[in-house]
Design a protein around this motif. Sequence first.
Motif, short mmCIF file in Angstrom:
data_model
loop_
_atom_site.label_atom_id
_atom_site.label_comp_id
_atom_site.label_asym_id
_atom_site.label_seq_id
_atom_site.Cartn_x
_atom_site.Cartn_y
_atom_site.Cartn_z
N VAL A 1 1.80 21.69 -21.01
CA VAL A 1 1.78 21.44 -19.56
C VAL A 1 1.84 19.97 -19.16
N ALA A 2 1.55 19.05 -20.08
CA ALA A 2 1.40 17.66 -19.62
C ALA A 2 2.74 17.04 -19.25
N ASP A 3 2.78 16.40 -18.07
CA ASP A 3 3.94 15.58 -17.74
C ASP A 3 3.86 14.27 -18.51
N ARG A 4 2.61 13.86 -18.76
CA ARG A 4 2.42 12.57 -19.40
C ARG A 4 1.15 12.63 -20.23
N LEU A 5 1.20 12.01 -21.38
CA LEU A 5 0.03 11.93 -22.26
C LEU A 5 -0.41 10.48 -22.31
N LEU A 6 -1.74 10.30 -22.27
CA LEU A 6 -2.29 8.94 -22.28
C LEU A 6 -3.16 8.82 -23.52
N PHE A 7 -2.97 7.77 -24.28
CA PHE A 7 -3.82 7.57 -25.43
C PHE A 7 -4.71 6.36 -25.18
N MET B 1 0.82 -1.21 0.00
CA MET B 1 0.00 0.00 0.00
C MET B 1 0.85 1.26 0.00
N THR B 2 2.08 1.17 0.57
CA THR B 2 2.84 2.40 0.77
C THR B 2 3.11 3.10 -0.56
N ASP B 3 3.46 2.30 -1.59
CA ASP B 3 3.77 2.95 -2.86
C ASP B 3 2.53 3.62 -3.43
N ARG B 4 1.36 2.99 -3.22
CA ARG B 4 0.13 3.57 -3.76
C ARG B 4 -0.31 4.79 -2.97
N ALA B 5 0.00 4.78 -1.67
CA ALA B 5 -0.40 5.93 -0.86
C ALA B 5 0.29 7.19 -1.38
N GLU B 6 1.44 7.02 -1.99
CA GLU B 6 2.13 8.19 -2.50
C GLU B 6 1.46 8.74 -3.75
N SER B 7 0.83 7.87 -4.52
CA SER B 7 0.20 8.37 -5.73
C SER B 7 -1.15 8.98 -5.40
N ALA B 8 -1.52 10.01 -6.18
CA ALA B 8 -2.79 10.69 -5.94
C ALA B 8 -3.95 9.80 -6.38
N VAL B 9 -3.80 9.17 -7.53
CA VAL B 9 -4.84 8.28 -8.04
C VAL B 9 -4.19 7.00 -8.52
N ALA B 10 -4.77 5.86 -8.15
CA ALA B 10 -4.26 4.59 -8.67
C ALA B 10 -5.43 3.74 -9.16
N SER C 1 -5.00 0.07 -15.75
CA SER C 1 -4.07 0.20 -14.63
C SER C 1 -3.28 1.47 -14.84
N LEU C 2 -3.20 2.29 -13.77
CA LEU C 2 -2.66 3.63 -13.94
C LEU C 2 -2.30 4.15 -12.57
N SER C 3 -1.19 4.87 -12.53
CA SER C 3 -0.86 5.53 -11.28
C SER C 3 -0.48 6.97 -11.57
#
Lengths: 359, 250
Positions: free
Chosen positions: B209-215, B1-10, B28-30
């Motif tokens: 502005v995007a750090d990451r683009l999702l297609f 859980m600890t790694d996921r707690a760091e992400s805003a959305v998982a 699946s996305l973090s």
Amino acid sequence: MRVLRDGRGDMARRFVSPLITLFLSLLLALGAWRFFSWALWHAVWTLPPGSNTDLCRAALGHGACWAVIGEKFRFILFGFYPYAQQWRAALVILCFITLFALSLSQRFWRPSLALIWGSGLVVIAILMWGGVFGLAFVPEDQWGGLPITLLLATLGLAFAFPLAILVALARRAEGLPVIRWLAIAYVELIRGVPLISLLFMASVMLPLFLPNGWNIDKLLRAQLAFVLFAGAYLAEVVRAGLAALPRGQYEGAAALGLSYWQATRLIILPQALRHVIPMLVNTFIGFFKDTSLVLIIGIFDLMTTGRTATMEPAWQGFANEVYLLLAAIYFGFCFTMARISRRLEQRLSAPHHSIEEPA
Amino acid sequence: MTDRAESAVAFIDVHKWYGRVHVLRGISLSVASGERLVICGPSGSGKSTMIRCINRLEHHEKGRIIVEGMELSDDPRALAAIRREVGMVFQSFNLFPHLSVLDNCTLAPIRVRGLSRGEAEDRAMEYLKRVRIPEQARKFPPQLSGGQQQRVAIARALCMQPKIMLFDEPTSALDPEMVREVLDVMIELAESGMTMLCVTHEMGFARRVADRLLFMDRGEIVESGSPQEMFDNPRTERLRGFLNQILHHG
Ligand SMILES: Nc1ncnc2c1ncn2[C@@H]1O[C@H](COP(=O)(O)OP(=O)(O)O)[C@@H](O)[C@H]1O
Ligand SMILES: [Mg+2]
């Protein structure tokens, strides 16, 4: 009407329609003349003290007998309410008129209006029943006339409206199938039977099902039947308003974290109800007049006392006058409701007022 | 859980069906705190459905979604807590037309966050200034242009001081001349370090502005990476076709 553009249409517009206008005006004038001649010129306004109704009988057919109103108005307005106590019933009518008048004035459109109505109803209950503050107790079976009509209509709608909102919300509660099903069953059952049969059931059948020794007063049973009936119809009106609201309003409220009840109270209902004010008031007015059906279970509302007054042998034949009076009274109240509705619509359609209550 | 707690959305292998239509097929996305994610893809590919799952405007049927360390479930308290932290901006604005602009902005802070009216109004004015329409505070939404309404909608969401902002095609319903004013506000917000998930076809915005683009396509995340590398070297045929379409018709 589209043919008005061709030559023949022009002819019609130039010659025929003025003729029709003239003819209709003449007809109207004649009708009005005959009515006023009956209602004013040839009318018998009072009868000499101690005389019988011969004077009126002589005018029967060409002159109104307003003396019947003077003679009977206390019975028509108050029914069998004890004669010496009728000032109390008169005060009750005055209370109702004041409450209606206050509701008509925009200065009083704030949450405290509910408080005013609440305390007004307490005063009305004390006046009608008595038994406190040195007022003699008057049981419900002696009530009658206009106070009964106003009570049935006002209390009926006051309880039916919140019920209708809950039922309409329940009908749209997709996550709660049982509640949804109950709401649908209620609306369809009640809508499917005439009010008269519902009143009969409430007055005759309900006592059979109640445990021995239980007794709900006839007036209360009629009131209950009336609330159930009005509730079902109003629920459909409210549901139409809810359905007209775009889904985005629910989603906007939910995304902000508002709870279901907060969203319903602050976002959904204010908009949904605003859309259906004319239909709501239309239903209100219909039910105000439908209270007159309680005459079939022997409750002496305004319509029943009026009818009874015309049945006395000496006064038979003068029903027109009495029914005109009844019509005027009903019209006064229904027209007031229509005015309130117009003002509400105007006020709420102007975008300069928020109807959100202060926090 | 600890790694996921760091992400805003998982998202962990999330599926969703509409009836028999499988609209999310194993997402699946973090998303890290402060990350700015832009999501693109053809119409009907499930972009809206995916971000609407984050504040449970849609329910997912399989898999797990964890927002700010809280897992989405039928527990109404967890849902309320998550919605407090997630702001959303819709394509159709969804402002409340019977409330003034100011009341639109103060309603939730007062009712949900428990602010006093004074505090809420101060905060609302502050955010209305940031979206550059403080002078419209007393007006009602129907009296504003589309671009102004969308900026009010952004201010309204920000007034809850959310940790995450979701945008679902915020400029698609706008006349072309109003797109700019809304994008400018969004760029400013992105530069302030807000965690953002934006569904948009504004590729200029994505590049900036995007750090990451999702297609996304057909309920799947087909490709993801920095906007630069995805524009310059699309790895899949589907993305290449999509980019061609957007850049030539958009
Ligand atoms: N309420 C719904 N009922 C049934 N199908 C839906 C519903 N909402 C969306 N869909 C379907 O789900 C798929 C994904 O839709 P959506 O997430 O809106 O796509 P996008 O936002 O990428 O255009 C589409 O095929 C759409 O037809
Ligand atoms: Mg979409």
